[in-house]
Scaffold this motif. Structure first.
Motif, short mmCIF file in Angstrom:
data_model
loop_
_atom_site.label_atom_id
_atom_site.label_comp_id
_atom_site.label_asym_id
_atom_site.label_seq_id
_atom_site.Cartn_x
_atom_site.Cartn_y
_atom_site.Cartn_z
N ASP A 196 0.89 -1.16 0.00
CA ASP A 196 0.00 0.00 0.00
C ASP A 196 0.92 1.21 0.00
N PRO A 217 4.89 4.22 1.88
CA PRO A 217 4.41 5.37 1.11
C PRO A 217 5.33 5.73 -0.05
N CYS A 234 -2.70 2.51 -4.32
CA CYS A 234 -2.94 3.80 -3.68
C CYS A 234 -4.44 3.97 -3.51
N ARG A 235 -4.90 5.18 -3.33
CA ARG A 235 -6.34 5.41 -3.15
C ARG A 235 -7.13 5.21 -4.43
N ASN A 288 2.76 -1.24 4.31
CA ASN A 288 2.49 0.11 3.84
C ASN A 288 3.85 0.79 3.69
N GLU A 333 -3.48 8.99 5.60
CA GLU A 333 -4.60 8.73 4.71
C GLU A 333 -5.26 7.39 5.04
N ARG A 356 -0.88 7.57 -7.40
CA ARG A 356 0.36 7.03 -6.85
C ARG A 356 0.56 5.55 -7.15
N ARG A 393 0.08 4.46 0.05
CA ARG A 393 -0.53 5.70 0.54
C ARG A 393 0.20 6.21 1.79
N ASP A 394 0.05 7.50 2.06
CA ASP A 394 0.54 8.10 3.29
C ASP A 394 -0.22 7.44 4.44
N GLY A 398 -7.33 1.51 -7.44
CA GLY A 398 -6.81 1.61 -6.09
C GLY A 398 -7.70 1.07 -4.99
#
Length: 181
Positions: free
Chosen positions: A46, A67, A114-115, A65, A52, A120, A48-49, A142
């Motif tokens: 994953d 980022p 990502c989302r 995760n 988030e 991303r 993502r930040d 995502g």
């Protein structure tokens, strides 16, 4: 159509392998199937930040995760009303470390998510390909999917993506998998 164009360019010698290489998308269901069937041979990340993830949700199907971009809360874009996001300078090293921990190498399958898939997910997969990884894909649409274009829920991300495809997810992040710099 794009594949046909690339094949034609290859045949005329106008494109090299490195120039044509681009990450391909996989559906959420294809991703889950690969993780379930060959999880020890796949690195699913994953990108993502972590903040988030805290607000949107997480799937324990991912290995980690890591980022791709991190929010810089010191730089705010007034026109777009968003904080700047910079590439995580440790991204490649952290992906290499995650591969090594699973006994994998840069030729192993890596799937990024990502989302939305486009902001991303695909860019992070392409970024890895540009840096010597050879088998990188990203989750189409995502984690959260696309926004509805009309109706009473217009603008809400309720179409496709991991969450809306019936894949396993939770509102809570797994503390053993979430990124902590």
């Amino acid at each position: 159509m794009k594949s046909l164009l690339v094949m034609l360019l290859f045949s005329f010698g106008l494109v090299t392998t490195a120039q044509a290489e681009e990450a391909l998308s996989v559906t959420p269901q294809e991703t889950l199937d690969m993780v379930q069937e060959q999880g020890d041979q796949v690195l699913f990340i994953d990108v993502r930040d972590p903040v988030e993830i805290m607000f949107i949700g997480f799937t324990d199907a991912v290995d980690l995760n890591i980022p791709f971009q991190m929010v810089d809360r010191t730089r705010f874009n007034e026109d777009k009303a968003v904080f700047a996001m910079d590439i995580n300078e440790n991204f490649v090293a952290e992906v290499d470390a995650a591969l090594a921990e699973k006994g994998l190498d840069r030729d192993s399958l890596i799937i990024t998510m990502c989302r939305s898939g486009s902001a991303r997910g695909k860019p992070s997969a392409d970024y890895l390909l540009e840096r010597g990884f050879t088998n990188v894909k990203y989750v189409d649409h995502g984690f959260q999917g696309d926004s509805l274009k009309e109706g009473p829920q217009k603008g809400m991300r309720l179409k496709n993506g991991w969450q809306n495809s019936g894949m396993p997810w939770s509102t809570k992040a797994n503390p053993e998998k979430i990124y902590r710099p």
